[in-house]
Write an enzyme that holds these catalytic residues in place. Sequence first.
Site, PDB file in Angstrom:
ATOM      1  CB  CYS A 236      -0.957  -0.248   1.213  1.00 38.16           C
ATOM      2  SG  CYS A 236      -2.303   0.954   0.977  1.00 38.16           S
TER       3      CYS A 236
ATOM      4  CD  GLU B  70      -0.750  -5.615   5.772  1.00 40.32           C
ATOM      5  OE1 GLU B  70      -0.590  -6.093   5.008  1.00 40.32           O
ATOM      6  OE2 GLU B  70      -0.876  -4.597   5.828  1.00 40.32           O
TER       7      GLU B  70
ATOM      8  CG  HIS C 139      -3.571  -3.735   3.307  1.00 42.10           C
ATOM      9  ND1 HIS C 139      -2.424  -3.171   4.040  1.00 42.10           N
ATOM     10  CD2 HIS C 139      -4.352  -2.907   2.807  1.00 42.10           C
ATOM     11  CE1 HIS C 139      -2.507  -1.753   3.644  1.00 42.10           C
ATOM     12  NE2 HIS C 139      -3.581  -1.700   3.043  1.00 42.10           N
TER      13      HIS C 139
END
Lengths: 79, 79, 575, 231
Positions: D86, D205, D203
């Site tokens: 990002c 994560e 993302h």
Amino acid sequence: MKARVHITLKPGVLDPQGKAIHHALDSLGFSGVDDVRQGKYIELDLQETDREKARADVEDMCRKLLANTVIERFSIDLD
Amino acid sequence: MKARVHITLKPGVLDPQGKAIHHALDSLGFSGVDDVRQGKYIELDLQETDREKARADVEDMCRKLLANTVIERFSIDLD
Amino acid sequence: MSDVISPAIIQEHGLNEEEYARIERVLGRAPNLLELGIYSVMWSEHCSYKSSRLHLKKLPTKAPWVICGPGENAGVVDIGDGQAAIFKMESHNHPSFIEPYQGAATGVGGILRDVFTMGARPVANMNALRFGAPEHPKTRHLLSGVVAGIGGYGNCVGVPTVGGETDFHPSYNGNILVNAMTVGVAEIDKIFYSAAAGIGNSVVYVGSKTGRDGIHGATMASTEFSEDTEEKRPTVQVGDPFTEKRLIEACLELMSTDAIIAIQDMGAAGLTSSSVEMASKGGVGFALDLSKVPCREDGMQPYEMMLSESQERMLMVLKPGHEAEAQAIFRKWELDFAVIGQITDSGNLSLTFEGDLVADIPVPSLTDDAPIYDRPYVQPSPRAPLGPDQVARPDDYGAALLQLMGGPNLSSRRWIWEQYDHMVMADTIQRPGGDAAVVRVHGTQKALAISTDCTPRYVAADPKEGGKQAVAETWRNLTAVGATPLAITDCLNFGNPERPQIMGQFVGAIEGMAEACHALDYPVVSGNVSLYNETNGTGILPTPAIGGVGLLKNAQRMAGLALRRTGNRLILIGK
Amino acid sequence: MKAALITFPGSNCDRDMAVAIKSVTGRDPIAVWHSETTLGDVDFIALPGGFSYGDYLRCGAIAARSGIIPEIIRAGKRGVPILGICNGFQILTEIGLLPGALMRNAGLHFICRDVPLRVETSQSVFTGGYRTGSVVHMPVAHHDGNYFVDPDQQKRLDDEDRIAWRYCTKSGEVTPQANINGSVGNIAGVLNESRTILGMMPHPERMIDPAHGGTDGRLLFESALSMLATL
Ligand SMILES: Nc1ncnc2c1ncn2[C@@H]1O[C@H](COP(=O)(O)OP(=O)(O)O)[C@@H](O)[C@H]1O
């Protein structure tokens, strides 16, 4: 001295904001618009009084930070 | 006809972007900058050929869409 | 320190004649303009709760798990393992109507500060929104601006916006409601309060510089200001979420040391309300040198500094000898830091500027002596219940269902919540779209459930039942995800309290809320009142928005509303 | 194995990234503040998401001029794997370790939702655990994820198999409708020439644990870090 910097997208780079504004103008009934491009406008108050030096400084600022030359170009006006 | 619109924050309105740019220029070693303000720059290609009418149209666009007149002001240049 | 205070100036400060006479009485002399400005702020409805205070007392605020109820920046409840949840809801209605993006953004910023000022890391934001009729010409612009502003601020500071509610009704055409709520998590032995203490200790200003934002009052009538400064005085504050993010990190970093005695964010009335509240709670005086206040612009006057509503600023009292340590942290985060005064034993708020004493006011006169009104009210007679036989039977139930589901008040809110980062921090385990949002308490088995609810048309039909219902709905939403409801915060949005009907709605709603809170053992730990929400003499629907917080001891036990398997049975509970 | 996690003023996914790294390696990454000027011997560098410098001027622009950047460029050129997610992706393009630029989403709105992604190549340390052509789900949360490169560069990326992911439909078709933000060629993530640096808007994560609603992101950390863990 005041420096005015215009940062605009290079031709050929799609401008999503300009396109959205164009579209919004259309739907507000402003029909006679052929194209819209949006850019940035940055005003700098400089201590430098020598025009040549000021221009060189601002060009340096544009290259190092203010513009992303992959997609943008810039122009500088001095007061 | 081409219209160039500058939209800037009214004086006294906080400009977080300008502040951050100023700070970044400082840390890049550009020390002679007293102030930075960031605004928007919009280019419009208009079909209208009458200058008076074009100006009135663009003013209307600014008030209705392009500028947020609560915190911004605008200026218009025609080619 | 003498100014001629004309009736026009008094009126422009929102004070009536009686209130002005009271100022002269408690001060023992006429105030100067700066002092008048300070009284006007402290005695405003917003700061003094003068119309609502009597009735707010009826709300239950205690339970064994409540660590701190109303009165501080936010409410605090015990969630076990030495941890606390800290939360509050607040309105930013008027600014959001004037400038929806910045109004909503600064609303989020303000409520975040209320929570992290107490030592909590904000872990979730919520928003309760009310707009006019969908077809009203302003609604679309207001809705998109407000949603973009909430997202613009919350996304940037990195706190997930996990839910809320959105209603449309013509009564909000000229007065939208933007209520924002923040929930944070703190260690119980690291909670910070606002009471100043320690004569001689430094009063410290941190955060952004002060500008001429949002200053109103009798400024035009005053000779102190030229037309030029008037033109330079923006009525709308611009939020800077990047600064807020750094302020959160810097404050939490300083809080992990042993330097802070008291801390308070500069809310709506900025330096005035923060310094007065800190001094008042500590029973001490403050001597501030306004020449030391970090200013954004040249030539700012004491009046402007004290009334400025610039965002992203805090006031702290430090333990002696900790100034350098604190300053280093704020430097690292590239924020302003200035010692602007000391605590005194005078009991006064004493302000100097360029060597002159420019205001000297006994602190209790600003707080304890503020007017309190027992406004007359009439309880509206509840509307008769509608029986099923009074409603025409639809020809086509399927079509009726579709119409309901496609209507503005029941349709999906996905367009809204997809503009909010509802997952940042990676602990959101029930995203928007369910009954309540669920956020894990980082690094534990626990989770917090959060829901905001209110059905204004119920409150309009019967304030008391409507107040009860709003509380009960949050309770149900929390239990529906498997949480044990702990406590609520509220944001009471009503019209003009000087009208007995409106006051009646207010009183009725509070009584209903109190009853529900008692019955459910579900106290109120914080809240906010927003009155005078009306245009051209027509009030909004009475809107006591409730924000409920509950605890899941085991996050894995969370329930959702998705139907998992064909063949599962649906069971209806209740009548 | 030493992982470095670079944070800037305004980073806000640094903790999430640290959790992901630790959950795979069992060790906390080293936190490196933007103004530091040395990195030391690290085996992996992560640039987390967020809003460095508030996204002011251009996303990632001001962060890209931080004190630590020359070190990151040196490490990248040496072949140290770098992952930018990002805002981290935006920074990597601003410093020139990855081609192109990320512009405002075509729809102009911030977008936060789970999206399907087609794995375009498994030829990298990051994507080695995925099967080329398969569809995975990860959340996006960005305002400026509209990837732009000029047509020549785009062709090069294609020819050199350097496109890591594309936005696609649930069934894996790369269509204009599936292009959530207007990126050229639906590109969601790209690799550098030596395939050691990955920038991506989604993302991973936020998809490492079943409570997130899926674990498709975990494989990325496992692929990259299991290889490095032996170091
Ligand atoms: N302004 C908003 N911001 C974020 N989420 C919202 C907003 N408005 C509604 N929602 C979400 O949409 C869902 C439906 O809202 P609502 O109809 O109020 O729920 P319910 O009536 O079931 O309590 C909820 O999950 C809620 O959190």
